[in-house]
Design a protein around this motif. Sequence first.
Motif, mmCIF file in Angstrom:
data_model
loop_
_atom_site.group_PDB
_atom_site.id
_atom_site.type_symbol
_atom_site.label_atom_id
_atom_site.label_comp_id
_atom_site.label_asym_id
_atom_site.label_seq_id
_atom_site.Cartn_x
_atom_site.Cartn_y
_atom_site.Cartn_z
ATOM 1 N N ASP A 1 15.056 7.421 -0.390
ATOM 2 C CA ASP A 1 14.095 7.499 -1.498
ATOM 3 C C ASP A 1 14.419 6.483 -2.591
ATOM 4 O O ASP A 1 13.513 5.926 -3.218
ATOM 5 N N THR A 2 15.701 6.202 -2.806
ATOM 6 C CA THR A 2 16.086 5.184 -3.788
ATOM 7 C C THR A 2 15.690 3.802 -3.287
ATOM 8 O O THR A 2 15.215 2.967 -4.057
ATOM 9 N N SER A 3 15.860 3.555 -1.995
ATOM 10 C CA SER A 3 15.442 2.276 -1.421
ATOM 11 C C SER A 3 13.941 2.071 -1.571
ATOM 12 O O SER A 3 13.482 0.988 -1.923
ATOM 13 N N GLU A 4 13.168 3.115 -1.309
ATOM 14 C CA GLU A 4 11.720 3.033 -1.477
ATOM 15 C C GLU A 4 11.357 2.742 -2.931
ATOM 16 O O GLU A 4 10.464 1.939 -3.205
ATOM 17 N N ALA A 5 12.052 3.377 -3.865
ATOM 18 C CA ALA A 5 11.783 3.143 -5.284
ATOM 19 C C ALA A 5 12.090 1.697 -5.661
ATOM 20 O O ALA A 5 11.330 1.080 -6.430
ATOM 21 N N LEU B 1 0.835 -1.198 0.000
ATOM 22 C CA LEU B 1 0.000 0.000 0.000
ATOM 23 C C LEU B 1 0.869 1.246 0.000
ATOM 24 O O LEU B 1 0.672 2.161 -0.783
ATOM 25 N N THR B 2 1.812 1.289 0.914
ATOM 26 C CA THR B 2 2.761 2.393 0.982
ATOM 27 C C THR B 2 4.030 1.894 1.659
ATOM 28 O O THR B 2 4.010 0.900 2.381
ATOM 29 N N VAL B 3 5.112 2.580 1.406
ATOM 30 C CA VAL B 3 6.405 2.163 1.949
ATOM 31 C C VAL B 3 7.137 3.384 2.480
ATOM 32 O O VAL B 3 6.996 4.483 1.951
ATOM 33 N N MET B 4 7.899 3.162 3.530
ATOM 34 C CA MET B 4 8.736 4.220 4.081
ATOM 35 C C MET B 4 10.027 3.599 4.599
ATOM 36 O O MET B 4 9.985 2.718 5.450
ATOM 37 N N VAL B 5 11.141 4.043 4.054
ATOM 38 C CA VAL B 5 12.450 3.587 4.509
ATOM 39 C C VAL B 5 13.052 4.722 5.325
ATOM 40 O O VAL B 5 13.057 5.872 4.887
ATOM 41 N N THR B 6 13.544 4.403 6.514
ATOM 42 C CA THR B 6 14.120 5.421 7.397
ATOM 43 C C THR B 6 15.540 5.030 7.783
ATOM 44 O O THR B 6 15.956 3.890 7.587
ATOM 45 N N ALA B 7 16.233 5.960 8.360
ATOM 46 C CA ALA B 7 17.560 5.681 8.906
ATOM 47 C C ALA B 7 17.409 4.751 10.104
ATOM 48 O O ALA B 7 16.346 4.694 10.739
#
Length: 129
Positions: free
Chosen positions: A106-110, A9-15
């Motif tokens: 953002d690249t990881s999310e892509a 549905l949605t993704v978020m990659v964080t530090a």
Amino acid sequence: MVDTLGLLLTVMVTAASATDRDAGQALLARLRERHWRIKLVWADGGYTGRLVDLARDALRIALTVVKRTDDTMGFVVLPKRWLVERTFAWLMRSRRLARDYEGRTDTSEAMIRWSMSMVMSRRLARRPH
């Protein structure tokens, strides 16, 4: 965040320094923007505390935490949690996600979205039996 079929549905990659609760606020807000009809979200034990209240009061989402029982030893399949783990397994078929090659979130999310689109397109391309 995945639906009950395990589709993204949605993704978020964080530090690594970001806590689940802090990232969860932004992730739930992102979910609310894109999928405004969703009313119930299951989460693991890292998303307890004020996040449950914020989801209910500000976002009108019922955040239900699926916890392990204290007397459980070893690996146990938790209800609803296996949906996310199954999606992780599907995504790990992509070599690019098997290791952490990306330097930017953002690249990881892509890359996650790209890999999930391959999973979903394979499902759509299956021949009916």
